[in-house]
Scaffold this active site. Structure first.
Site, PDB file in Angstrom:
ATOM      1  N   LYS A  37      -3.178  -6.016  -8.349  1.00 25.22           N
ATOM      2  CA  LYS A  37      -4.272  -6.620  -7.591  1.00 25.22           C
ATOM      3  C   LYS A  37      -5.475  -5.675  -7.631  1.00 25.22           C
ATOM      4  CE  LYS A  37      -5.718  -6.500  -3.040  1.00 25.22           C
ATOM      5  NZ  LYS A  37      -5.699  -6.447  -1.602  1.00 25.22           N
ATOM      6  N   LYS A  47       0.838  -1.207   0.000  1.00 26.08           N
ATOM      7  CA  LYS A  47       0.000   0.000   0.000  1.00 26.08           C
ATOM      8  C   LYS A  47       0.877   1.264   0.000  1.00 26.08           C
ATOM      9  CE  LYS A  47      -4.224  -1.895   1.953  1.00 26.08           C
ATOM     10  NZ  LYS A  47      -5.029  -2.166   3.135  1.00 26.08           N
ATOM     11  N   LYS A  64      -9.938  -1.678  -3.844  1.00 24.85           N
ATOM     12  CA  LYS A  64     -10.611  -0.376  -3.694  1.00 24.85           C
ATOM     13  C   LYS A  64      -9.577   0.723  -3.500  1.00 24.85           C
ATOM     14  CE  LYS A  64     -13.941  -2.704  -0.873  1.00 24.85           C
ATOM     15  NZ  LYS A  64     -13.040  -3.297   0.151  1.00 24.85           N
TER      16      LYS A  64
HETATM   17  P1  ADP Z   1      -9.793  -4.080  -0.845  1.00 28.33           P
HETATM   18  O1  ADP Z   1      -8.349  -4.368  -1.096  1.00 28.33           O
HETATM   19  O2  ADP Z   1     -10.538  -3.922  -2.118  1.00 28.33           O
HETATM   20  O3  ADP Z   1     -10.035  -2.939   0.110  1.00 28.33           O
HETATM   21  P2  ADP Z   1     -10.640  -5.697   1.395  1.00 28.33           P
HETATM   22  O4  ADP Z   1      -9.398  -5.409   2.166  1.00 28.33           O
HETATM   23  O5  ADP Z   1     -11.917  -5.090   1.869  1.00 28.33           O
HETATM   24  O6  ADP Z   1     -10.397  -5.364  -0.155  1.00 28.33           O
HETATM   25  O7  ADP Z   1     -10.813  -7.261   1.317  1.00 28.33           O
HETATM   26  C1  ADP Z   1     -12.041  -7.934   1.512  1.00 28.33           C
HETATM   27  C2  ADP Z   1     -11.876  -9.367   1.088  1.00 28.33           C
HETATM   28  O8  ADP Z   1     -11.728  -9.423  -0.341  1.00 28.33           O
HETATM   29  C3  ADP Z   1     -10.615 -10.019   1.669  1.00 28.33           C
HETATM   30  O9  ADP Z   1     -10.936 -11.341   2.043  1.00 28.33           O
HETATM   31  C4  ADP Z   1      -9.633 -10.007   0.537  1.00 28.33           C
HETATM   32  O10 ADP Z   1      -8.728 -11.085   0.605  1.00 28.33           O
HETATM   33  C5  ADP Z   1     -10.545 -10.141  -0.680  1.00 28.33           C
HETATM   34  N1  ADP Z   1      -9.939  -9.496  -1.847  1.00 28.33           N
HETATM   35  C6  ADP Z   1      -9.735  -8.178  -2.015  1.00 28.33           C
HETATM   36  N2  ADP Z   1      -9.166  -7.927  -3.219  1.00 28.33           N
HETATM   37  C7  ADP Z   1      -8.984  -9.135  -3.799  1.00 28.33           C
HETATM   38  C8  ADP Z   1      -8.437  -9.548  -5.057  1.00 28.33           C
HETATM   39  N3  ADP Z   1      -7.995  -8.676  -5.944  1.00 28.33           N
HETATM   40  N4  ADP Z   1      -8.407 -10.876  -5.324  1.00 28.33           N
HETATM   41  C9  ADP Z   1      -8.888 -11.784  -4.444  1.00 28.33           C
HETATM   42  N5  ADP Z   1      -9.426 -11.461  -3.251  1.00 28.33           N
HETATM   43  C10 ADP Z   1      -9.478 -10.152  -2.921  1.00 28.33           C
END
Ligand code: ADP
Length: 358
Positions: free
Chosen positions: A224, A141, A227
């Site tokens: 990846k 990040k 959000k």
């Molecule tokens: P973000 O990175 O979009 O903020 P979160 O931290 O809210 O996502 O993650 C919520 C769930 O979604 C977690 O279990 C995370 O492992 C899964 N997740 C987030 N992005 C991905 C991705 N690109 N591929 C697979 N799983 C993901």
């Protein structure tokens, strides 16, 4: 929405049915307690769906499950109160539209159980800074330009508290979260070793539940999908918005006529999530044969996404007409979650010697 076939096989080493609860905690010894969180820091996307939500939905009627909308975590990146409130309610709407049944399991807002921050504090005092400095997600990040605030640095420990405060034994997450679950396990072990007797641990040891075939879903820029990176395709995107995003997925410049390697293509990585095995093979063969351009693949992907979530989209529209019902569901979820957390928290406070004088 198309039928979801979630492979019951977690990563080797994890056994979804053999979680252990604390012997004198609120859960019976054999019970599997499924816990997982999702950040309300933007619109939920395909990575969230295939990496986590699909498994959440599949598991929530089979076990006791607690899913939380982690608004404390979202504060590490969201600085707009209205947006945070909106995203929080949107996540709830999304879950309900995608098949979450509030009578079968518990959906709630993280900050409705503020004790989780208290438990996180207790855990901070046991956590070596060096462990957090090795955080892949933190480093990632920062490398992507997010401000290195202390919340971001300590994120995995608040996550450990999220899991352990409900006695979680099984944590369905995306592959990007593997290290965080390791940190949670280390935290549970450290706490139990320091403050509990070996035959009566306070926190059970949670197991990750990560589907190998999903891995990490790429975003439209090939990183990846997240959000935090502004590279997402929303679960509920449709029409022109969806088309524009799909069309902007980054590909190489191999000409239309030339054969292509599907396994090195971001579009194909997404197609694989939606297509049946047979369809997947057909499309892969077209890539390899040549004469099939990335534009063709994107068009197929656009249609797959549109179809796959069509019913859920309709349900979401209907649910959005009753925002008070969604708030009621979250309120009731928060009440149940507090009830589940209370005995763990109480034991933890006593174990470390925090006295209450009121
Ligand atoms: P973000 O990175 O979009 O903020 P979160 O931290 O809210 O996502 O993650 C919520 C769930 O979604 C977690 O279990 C995370 O492992 C899964 N997740 C987030 N992005 C991905 C991705 N690109 N591929 C697979 N799983 C993901």
């Amino acid at each position: 929405m198309a039928d979801v076939d979630v492979a019951p096989t977690p990563r080797p080493g994890a056994d979804p049915s053999s979680g252990t609860a604390p012997s004198s905690g609120p859960a019976s010894p054999q019970k599997t307690i499924v816990v997982s969180g999702i950040q309300p820091s933007g619109t939920l996307h395909l990575g969230n769906y295939f990496g986590a939500i699909r498994q959440h939905i599949a598991l929530h009627t089979r076990h006791e499950a607690y899913y939380f909308i982690v608004n404390y975590h979202a504060l590490t990146t969201v600085r707009d109160r209205d947006a945070l409130e909106r995203y929080t309610l949107d996540v709830a709407l999304d879950y309900l539209a995608l098949g979450f049944d509030p009578n079968a399991a518990t959906l709630f807002v993280q900050s409705d159980v503020p004790e989780v921050t208290e438990l996180a504090w207790i855990f901070y005092t046991l956590t070596p800074v060096a462990q957090l400095e090795k955080g892949v997600s933190y480093k990632d990040k920062i490398a992507q330009g997010l401000s290195p605030n202390a919340g971001l640095f300590n994120y995995p420990i608040l996550q450990a508290a999220d899991i352990l405060i409900y006695g979680g034994t099984l944590v369905p997450v995306g592959a990007d979260q593997k290290q965080h679950i390791e940190i949670t396990r280390d935290t549970a072990q450290r706490f139990n070793q320091t403050y509990a007797s070996p035959d009566d641990p306070i926190f059970p040891m949670p197991e990750p539940y990560i589907l190998d075939d999903v891995a990490v879903v790429p975003g439209i820029d090939g990183r990846k999908m997240s959000k935090s990176y502004g590279n997402t395709i929303g679960i509920f995107d449709e029409g022109k918005t969806l088309k524009k995003k799909v069309m902007s997925i980054v590909t190489d410049s191999t000409p239309l006529e030339a054969p292509k390697d599907p396994e090195r293509c971001n579009v194909f990585a997404l197609i694989k999530l939606f297509a049946s095995e047979e369809r997947r093979e057909e499309i892969a063969a077209k890539y390899r044969a040549g004469g099939y351009g990335y534009g063709h693949a994107k068009k197929e992907l656009y249609e797959m996404i549109s179809d796959f979530f069509a019913e859920a989209r309709e349900r979401r529209r209907e649910l959005a007409r009753h925002p008070d019902d969604v708030r009621d569901i979250l309120r009731e979820g928060g009440r149940r979650a507090r009830e589940q957390a209370a005995p763990y928290m109480e034991r933890a406070r006593r174990a470390v010697g925090l006295i209450t004088t009121y």
